[in-house]
Scaffold this motif. Structure first.
Motif, short mmCIF file in Angstrom:
data_model
loop_
_atom_site.label_atom_id
_atom_site.label_comp_id
_atom_site.label_asym_id
_atom_site.label_seq_id
_atom_site.Cartn_x
_atom_site.Cartn_y
_atom_site.Cartn_z
N ARG A 38 0.84 -1.19 0.00
CA ARG A 38 0.00 0.00 0.00
C ARG A 38 0.87 1.24 0.00
O ARG A 38 2.02 1.22 0.44
N VAL A 48 2.35 -5.11 3.00
CA VAL A 48 1.19 -5.41 3.83
C VAL A 48 1.14 -6.91 4.14
O VAL A 48 1.10 -7.31 5.30
N SER A 63 2.04 -4.06 11.49
CA SER A 63 1.04 -3.01 11.67
C SER A 63 -0.38 -3.48 11.38
O SER A 63 -1.34 -2.83 11.79
N VAL A 64 -0.52 -4.61 10.70
CA VAL A 64 -1.86 -5.06 10.33
C VAL A 64 -2.12 -6.52 10.69
O VAL A 64 -3.20 -7.04 10.42
N PHE A 68 -5.63 -7.89 9.30
CA PHE A 68 -5.69 -8.23 7.88
C PHE A 68 -5.30 -9.69 7.67
O PHE A 68 -4.40 -10.21 8.34
N MET A 83 -9.68 -7.11 5.22
CA MET A 83 -9.24 -6.05 6.12
C MET A 83 -10.34 -5.77 7.12
O MET A 83 -11.45 -5.38 6.73
N LEU A 86 -10.71 -1.46 10.43
CA LEU A 86 -9.93 -0.48 9.69
C LEU A 86 -9.77 0.81 10.47
O LEU A 86 -10.67 1.25 11.20
N ASP A 90 -4.97 3.34 7.70
CA ASP A 90 -4.99 2.33 6.63
C ASP A 90 -5.35 2.94 5.29
O ASP A 90 -5.29 2.24 4.25
N TYR A 94 -3.97 0.48 -2.50
CA TYR A 94 -3.50 -0.87 -2.27
C TYR A 94 -3.19 -1.53 -3.61
O TYR A 94 -4.00 -1.52 -4.54
#
Length: 123
Positions: A38, A48, A63-64, A68, A83, A86, A90, A94
């Protein structure tokens, strides 16, 4: 030549969910990996999540990672990014990508990119 086409982006409120899809076509092989990156305005493209060709190993950015999930439907030749929860941070374009260097986190390991799909999270 591998071709990628993303879809599923849009506008969502904080705490909401979206599922991105990436349909792929063209010659691939067991050394291929597919990934999501992203890019937010003014920032570098960041990793990601990625999955190996067999779909039995995946990595996700810290971070996700609790929100995710990357997955693939091989029969439909589609890669997904689910995802959840959110956050405004974010918000980004993407990109779906593929490369033949196996599963990697760096952008230079991937050679084919989709056009990107915008995700906007409003607070």
């Amino acid at each position: 030549q591998v071709h990628l086409d993303e879809s599923g982006g849009g506008l969502v409120q904080v705490g909401g969910s979206l599922r991105l899809s990436c349909s792929f076509s063209g010659p691939t092989g067991s050394n291929y990996a597919m990934a999501w990156f992203r890019q937010a305005p003014g920032r570098e493209r960041e990793f990601v999540a990625a999955e190996n060709w067999y779909g039995n190993f995946a990595i996700t950015a810290d971070s996700v990672k609790d929100r995710f999930v990357v997955s693939r439907d091989t029969a439909k030749k589609t890669l997904y990014l689910q995802m959840n929860s959110l956050k405004p941070e974010d918000t980004a374009i993407y990109y779906c990508t593929a490369g033949n260097r196996g599963i990697q986190r760096d952008v230079d390991s991937y050679t084919t990119w989709g056009q990107g799909t915008q995700v906007t999270v409003s607070s």
